[in-house]
Design an enzyme around this catalytic site. Sequence first.
Site, PDB file in Angstrom:
ATOM      1  N   CYS B 115       0.887  -1.160   0.000  1.00  0.00           N
ATOM      2  CA  CYS B 115       0.000   0.000   0.000  1.00  0.00           C
ATOM      3  C   CYS B 115       0.923   1.207   0.000  1.00  0.00           C
ATOM      4  CB  CYS B 115      -0.936   0.031   1.203  1.00  0.00           C
ATOM      5  SG  CYS B 115      -1.944   1.529   1.209  1.00  0.00           S
ATOM      6  N   CYS B 118      -0.437   4.286   2.291  1.00  0.00           N
ATOM      7  CA  CYS B 118      -0.529   4.211   3.754  1.00  0.00           C
ATOM      8  C   CYS B 118      -0.318   2.781   4.241  1.00  0.00           C
ATOM      9  CB  CYS B 118      -1.881   4.777   4.197  1.00  0.00           C
ATOM     10  SG  CYS B 118      -2.070   4.867   5.963  1.00  0.00           S
ATOM     11  N   SER B 119      -1.409   2.069   4.537  1.00  0.00           N
ATOM     12  CA  SER B 119      -1.261   0.761   5.180  1.00  0.00           C
ATOM     13  C   SER B 119      -2.449  -0.151   4.908  1.00  0.00           C
ATOM     14  CB  SER B 119      -1.116   0.964   6.684  1.00  0.00           C
ATOM     15  OG  SER B 119      -2.227   1.722   7.155  1.00  0.00           O
ATOM     16  N   CYS B 120      -3.132   0.039   3.774  1.00  0.00           N
ATOM     17  CA  CYS B 120      -4.298  -0.800   3.477  1.00  0.00           C
ATOM     18  C   CYS B 120      -3.862  -2.259   3.361  1.00  0.00           C
ATOM     19  CB  CYS B 120      -4.968  -0.329   2.188  1.00  0.00           C
ATOM     20  SG  CYS B 120      -5.685   1.319   2.411  1.00  0.00           S
TER      21      CYS B 120
END
Lengths: 111, 212
Positions: B115, B118-120
């Site tokens: 991702c 971000c951090s999906c």
Amino acid sequence: MSSENLVKHLPNDIGGTGCSGDKVNIFERDLYPWEKRCHALLDVLDYHKIVNTEEKRRGTENIGTEMAGKLSYYEKWIVSASNLLLQKGLLTPDAIAQKTKEVAARYNVIL
Amino acid sequence: MSKNHHHDHAHDHTPIIIQEKPGYYEILEISVRELLIEKGLIGADEVRKQIELLDSRSPALGSKLVVKAWLEPEFRSRLLSNGNAAAEEMGITIYDNTEFTVLEDTEKLHYVIVCTLCSCYPRPILGLPPDWYKSKEYRSRTVREPRAVLAEFGTLIPDDVEVLVQDSTASQRYMVLPLRPSGTESFSEEELEALVTRDTMIGVSIPKINQN
């Protein structure tokens, strides 16, 4: 860097910008309890359609480069959530200030 | 917990305990949560219940999906065509309203998930992501030099295998269906599941026999 690049790439949009020398720091750890609570809180805000995932992510982008570089992952999340709740008029700066003072006193912490 | 709080009633909860002196950001988290509860914007038990839900999710769920797909071609088709429906079929709710897509490795193609923004991550299936997945280094380098990043995880993909990097979004989450290693024909489901680690479903590793 030309200013045009700043327009095309927002701070979080870092795909492809890394240098080979910046090795990935591979390690495992458990979250701190407050980090997990923070995660859960943001999930709950999403369920209630108060703050959704994309707003939260944008919120972490809108804290400025200096803060983005210094805060840890969940520190950014709680700051982002607080800012969004203020912007939406759901919380007020006074209420947060009063509550943080009260919570700090509860744990004998001086802010 | 107070002595008169009997547990013969039907509610489950994880008590919220603060052990050490909280820092500024923890105090902010406590404050925001308490204010939201006081204003009635969220329920008093909701954060605890969500923590229990988060704790119930781990890569073991993903391993089960992968092994079932290895063993049952019809399930594999369903998993690849509609990840959400196949997960629900296994009793795994996609609690965050995201679209779950499973990408199948072949002899000529290997997928890696990232991702960049971000951090999906497919949290309902794999639990919370490791720190390195959220790191600037992993996010910024993987789309440009995936083979170099994979090598840091000890994973060397042969030159004749294409590496395809899939970026995630707030509404689109991905998981890799890795190749079943040869030599596992006689393995039980449990033995196969043990080969399917979290990292093999992110694509930074591939299932190997004789893991430590």
